[in-house]
Design a protein around this motif. Structure first.
Motif, PDB file in Angstrom:
ATOM      1  N   VAL A 189      34.389  43.350  36.627  1.00 20.24           N
ATOM      2  CA  VAL A 189      34.272  43.710  38.042  1.00 20.24           C
ATOM      3  C   VAL A 189      34.690  42.535  38.921  1.00 20.24           C
ATOM      4  CG1 VAL A 189      32.575  44.191  39.863  1.00 20.24           C
ATOM      5  CG2 VAL A 189      32.549  45.521  37.744  1.00 20.24           C
ATOM      6  N   ARG A 190      34.205  41.350  38.609  1.00 13.07           N
ATOM      7  CA  ARG A 190      34.586  40.162  39.384  1.00 13.07           C
ATOM      8  C   ARG A 190      36.088  39.906  39.294  1.00 13.07           C
ATOM      9  NH1 ARG A 190      29.714  36.639  36.810  1.00 13.07           N
ATOM     10  NH2 ARG A 190      28.116  36.971  38.409  1.00 13.07           N
ATOM     11  N   GLU A 191      36.632  40.087  38.109  1.00  8.79           N
ATOM     12  CA  GLU A 191      38.077  39.890  37.919  1.00  8.79           C
ATOM     13  C   GLU A 191      38.859  40.866  38.791  1.00  8.79           C
ATOM     14  OE1 GLU A 191      41.448  38.136  36.463  1.00  8.79           O
ATOM     15  OE2 GLU A 191      39.441  37.565  35.770  1.00  8.79           O
ATOM     16  N   ALA A 192      38.444  42.135  38.783  1.00  9.95           N
ATOM     17  CA  ALA A 192      39.137  43.149  39.577  1.00  9.95           C
ATOM     18  C   ALA A 192      39.036  42.857  41.070  1.00  9.95           C
ATOM     19  CB  ALA A 192      38.554  44.530  39.272  1.00  9.95           C
ATOM     20  N   MET A 193      37.910  42.273  41.487  1.00 12.39           N
ATOM     21  CA  MET A 193      37.689  41.984  42.906  1.00 12.39           C
ATOM     22  C   MET A 193      38.198  40.601  43.311  1.00 12.39           C
ATOM     23  SD  MET A 193      33.837  43.587  43.292  1.00 12.39           S
ATOM     24  CE  MET A 193      33.810  43.515  45.097  1.00 12.39           C
ATOM     25  N   GLY A 194      38.794  39.870  42.369  1.00 15.21           N
ATOM     26  CA  GLY A 194      39.320  38.544  42.674  1.00 15.21           C
ATOM     27  C   GLY A 194      38.240  37.512  42.890  1.00 15.21           C
ATOM     28  N   MET A 195      37.122  37.656  42.217  1.00 15.77           N
ATOM     29  CA  MET A 195      35.975  36.771  42.435  1.00 15.77           C
ATOM     30  C   MET A 195      35.706  35.846  41.253  1.00 15.77           C
ATOM     31  SD  MET A 195      33.302  39.265  44.455  1.00 15.77           S
ATOM     32  CE  MET A 195      33.714  39.889  46.094  1.00 15.77           C
ATOM     33  N   HIS A 196      36.739  35.445  40.562  1.00 17.53           N
ATOM     34  CA  HIS A 196      36.608  34.442  39.509  1.00 17.53           C
ATOM     35  C   HIS A 196      37.137  33.118  40.056  1.00 17.53           C
ATOM     36  CE1 HIS A 196      36.131  36.855  35.507  1.00 17.53           C
ATOM     37  NE2 HIS A 196      34.986  36.467  36.019  1.00 17.53           N
ATOM     38  N   TYR A 197      36.250  32.167  40.241  1.00 18.20           N
ATOM     39  CA  TYR A 197      36.634  30.910  40.889  1.00 18.20           C
ATOM     40  C   TYR A 197      36.558  29.710  39.948  1.00 18.20           C
ATOM     41  CZ  TYR A 197      35.104  34.087  44.595  1.00 18.20           C
ATOM     42  OH  TYR A 197      34.915  35.182  45.388  1.00 18.20           O
ATOM     43  N   ASP A 198      36.128  29.933  38.721  1.00 19.62           N
ATOM     44  CA  ASP A 198      35.858  28.798  37.834  1.00 19.62           C
ATOM     45  C   ASP A 198      36.968  28.594  36.814  1.00 19.62           C
ATOM     46  OD1 ASP A 198      35.351  31.151  36.566  1.00 19.62           O
ATOM     47  OD2 ASP A 198      33.449  30.534  35.647  1.00 19.62           O
ATOM     48  N   ARG A 199      38.198  28.703  37.246  1.00 19.31           N
ATOM     49  CA  ARG A 199      39.301  28.481  36.303  1.00 19.31           C
ATOM     50  C   ARG A 199      40.478  27.851  37.025  1.00 19.31           C
ATOM     51  NH1 ARG A 199      40.558  34.910  35.531  1.00 19.31           N
ATOM     52  NH2 ARG A 199      41.218  35.305  37.666  1.00 19.31           N
ATOM     53  N   ASN A 219      37.762  52.060  41.226  1.00 20.09           N
ATOM     54  CA  ASN A 219      39.072  51.955  40.581  1.00 20.09           C
ATOM     55  C   ASN A 219      40.204  52.041  41.599  1.00 20.09           C
ATOM     56  OD1 ASN A 219      37.874  51.729  38.046  1.00 20.09           O
ATOM     57  ND2 ASN A 219      38.004  53.928  37.627  1.00 20.09           N
ATOM     58  N   GLU A 220      40.071  52.946  42.569  1.00 22.95           N
ATOM     59  CA  GLU A 220      41.124  53.105  43.575  1.00 22.95           C
ATOM     60  C   GLU A 220      41.223  51.885  44.484  1.00 22.95           C
ATOM     61  OE1 GLU A 220      40.018  56.711  45.516  1.00 22.95           O
ATOM     62  OE2 GLU A 220      40.960  58.010  44.008  1.00 22.95           O
ATOM     63  N   ARG A 221      40.091  51.276  44.780  1.00 23.16           N
ATOM     64  CA  ARG A 221      40.083  50.157  45.716  1.00 23.16           C
ATOM     65  C   ARG A 221      40.454  48.833  45.049  1.00 23.16           C
ATOM     66  NH1 ARG A 221      34.993  49.503  49.704  1.00 23.16           N
ATOM     67  NH2 ARG A 221      35.747  51.613  50.188  1.00 23.16           N
ATOM     68  N   TYR A 222      39.972  48.610  43.841  1.00 23.90           N
ATOM     69  CA  TYR A 222      40.108  47.293  43.225  1.00 23.90           C
ATOM     70  C   TYR A 222      40.892  47.262  41.909  1.00 23.90           C
ATOM     71  CZ  TYR A 222      36.244  46.213  46.428  1.00 23.90           C
ATOM     72  OH  TYR A 222      35.449  46.059  47.536  1.00 23.90           O
ATOM     73  N   ALA A 223      41.056  48.406  41.265  1.00 29.88           N
ATOM     74  CA  ALA A 223      41.594  48.358  39.898  1.00 29.88           C
ATOM     75  C   ALA A 223      42.536  49.526  39.619  1.00 29.88           C
ATOM     76  CB  ALA A 223      40.438  48.353  38.896  1.00 29.88           C
ATOM     77  N   LYS A 224      43.509  49.730  40.507  1.00 36.92           N
ATOM     78  CA  LYS A 224      44.419  50.862  40.334  1.00 36.92           C
ATOM     79  C   LYS A 224      45.247  50.751  39.058  1.00 36.92           C
ATOM     80  CE  LYS A 224      45.054  52.372  45.123  1.00 36.92           C
ATOM     81  NZ  LYS A 224      46.025  52.549  46.238  1.00 36.92           N
ATOM     82  N   LYS A 225      45.713  49.550  38.760  1.00 37.14           N
ATOM     83  CA  LYS A 225      46.572  49.386  37.582  1.00 37.14           C
ATOM     84  C   LYS A 225      45.774  49.413  36.283  1.00 37.14           C
ATOM     85  CE  LYS A 225      50.266  46.789  39.877  1.00 37.14           C
ATOM     86  NZ  LYS A 225      51.042  45.511  39.898  1.00 37.14           N
TER      87      LYS A 225
END
Length: 380
Positions: free
Chosen positions: A370-380, A216-222
């Motif tokens: 998790v992918r969304e928080a890490m910026g790993m959604h590439y199919d949109r 949460n601290e690294r990828y999803a603070k908000k």
């Protein structure tokens, strides 16, 4: 010195007298465990007040049959939470069998027998999701980001990993070393915020809390993705086997829930005692006699010291007879329900199939977050 004592009491909420309490197995409770027990009690009080806000996950490795230690250590809490209205989930951790074993022989039989014992003990698959580890790939994929959140040193310090390696005689494999991270995946994929456990598994919950917090601290603070789960400790956190050691399938000192009355009697009759005829409850100096008394106390709800005083000078034979009768009476309803359920094994397999489908839907959703928080959604 008084200042140190005050600080310890302030931190744990426990007095020196309370720190001297003994567990059922006769080991002195540590201050850290008593502090964890205090937090557990506070969490349990909140859960009882508002059960719908809590999600629970716990489970078992299918390495054999369930025994009384499992029942009093975790299963009865699972049933109680389910019946309170907690969102309950039970994982059968089949992949984790190979953390310290070189074979998966009998795993299918072991898995099905776990489901039978769960339901015989009161687990309702309509209310509780029962699923197997290997059938939920998205949950296992959480291992990759989670492994990046812990250090090798932290994994090596985990006492459960050390004890598992020593007891099995198995080399430290990568899977065994990362076992606590795998358990974190189990707990967090369904966003469990409570985990009913025995004392031995406290370190696993702590590392799960660490992983959730660091993610949460690294990828999803908000918008935090994961809760930090709390441990709910059993009222019997250490349950001795019939020989005074920890109750364990590998020690052969366990009373299996699915054993027959005759098998149970045979096992208890063979259990060691000592040469003293008078029966007393003394876990430190008479661990084997006290283990039998503890077992009797658990299944009857009586104080072991009271049972010892009642048997008195009648000796070990009378003690064993009392334990046999008490255990068999306690397990009789479980055995009856289990036998009835075993008549329709296709239904047992259907329960697993349905649970696996539900678990996959949850795991896929969590992995997407998790992918969304890490910026790993590439199919949109």
């Amino acid at each position: 010195m008084q200042t140190h004592a005050y600080r310890r009491e302030e931190a744990t909420g426990m007095t020196d007298d309370m720190n001297a309490q003994l567990t059922a197995a006769g080991n002195e409770m540590s201050a850290s465990f008593l502090a964890a027990k205090k937090r557990s009690d506070e969490t349990l009080a909140k859960l009882k007040a508002n059960p719908g806000k809590f999600t629970m996950l716990t489970g078992d490795r299918p390495t054999g049959r369930l025994h009384l230690g499992h029942f009093f250590g975790s299963i009865r809490e699972r049933v109680a939470m389910q019946n309170l209205g907690v969102n309950t989930n039970i994982i059968i951790a089949d992949y984790q069998v190979i953390t310290d074993r070189d074979t998966t022989e009998h795993i299918d039989d072991n898995v099905l027998n776990l489901v039978l014992d769960y339901m015989a003990a009161g687990i309702d698959p309509e209310k509780t999701m029962i699923f197997t580890h290997s059938a939920v790939p998205a949950e296992n994929q959480l291992m990759l980001p989670f492994l990046s959140l812990v250090t090798e040193a932290e994994l090596h310090r985990n006492p459960t990993v050390k004890s598992e390696m020593e007891s099995s005689g198995h080399a430290l494999t990568g899977l065994l070393l990362t076992y606590p991270v795998h358990q974190a995946c189990d707990i967090l994929f369904c966003k469990a915020n409570v985990v009913p456990i025995g004392k031995d598994n406290l370190p696993h919950v702590e590392i799960t809390r660490t992983i959730a917090r660091r993610f949460n601290e690294r990828y999803a603070k908000k918008n935090p993705v994961f809760p930090e789960p709390a441990a709910i400790l059993s009222e019997a956190p250490e349950i001795p086997g019939l020989d005074g050691r920890k109750m364990s399938k590998s020690y052969g000192n366990s009373i299996m829930l699915g054993a027959t009355a005759e098998e149970t009697a045979k096992l208890i009759k063979k259990s060691p005692t000592d040469s003293e005829r008078t029966i007393t409850f003394d876990p430190v100096n008479r661990p084997q006699v006290s283990a039998l008394l503890t077992t009797a106390g658990l299944v009857t709800g009586r104080d072991p010291s009271e049972i010892a005083a009642e048997i008195g000078n009648a000796g070990a034979g009378a003690l064993k007879k009392y334990v046999i009768d008490s255990v068999n009476e306690f397990l009789a309803p479980h055995r009856e329900r289990r036998a009835e359920l075993a008549k329709d094994m296709d239904s047992v397999r259907d329960i697993l199939h349905d649970g696996n489908a539900r678990a996959n839907a949850i795991a896929n959703q969590t992995l997407d977050e998790v992918r969304e928080a890490m910026g790993m959604h590439y199919d949109r």
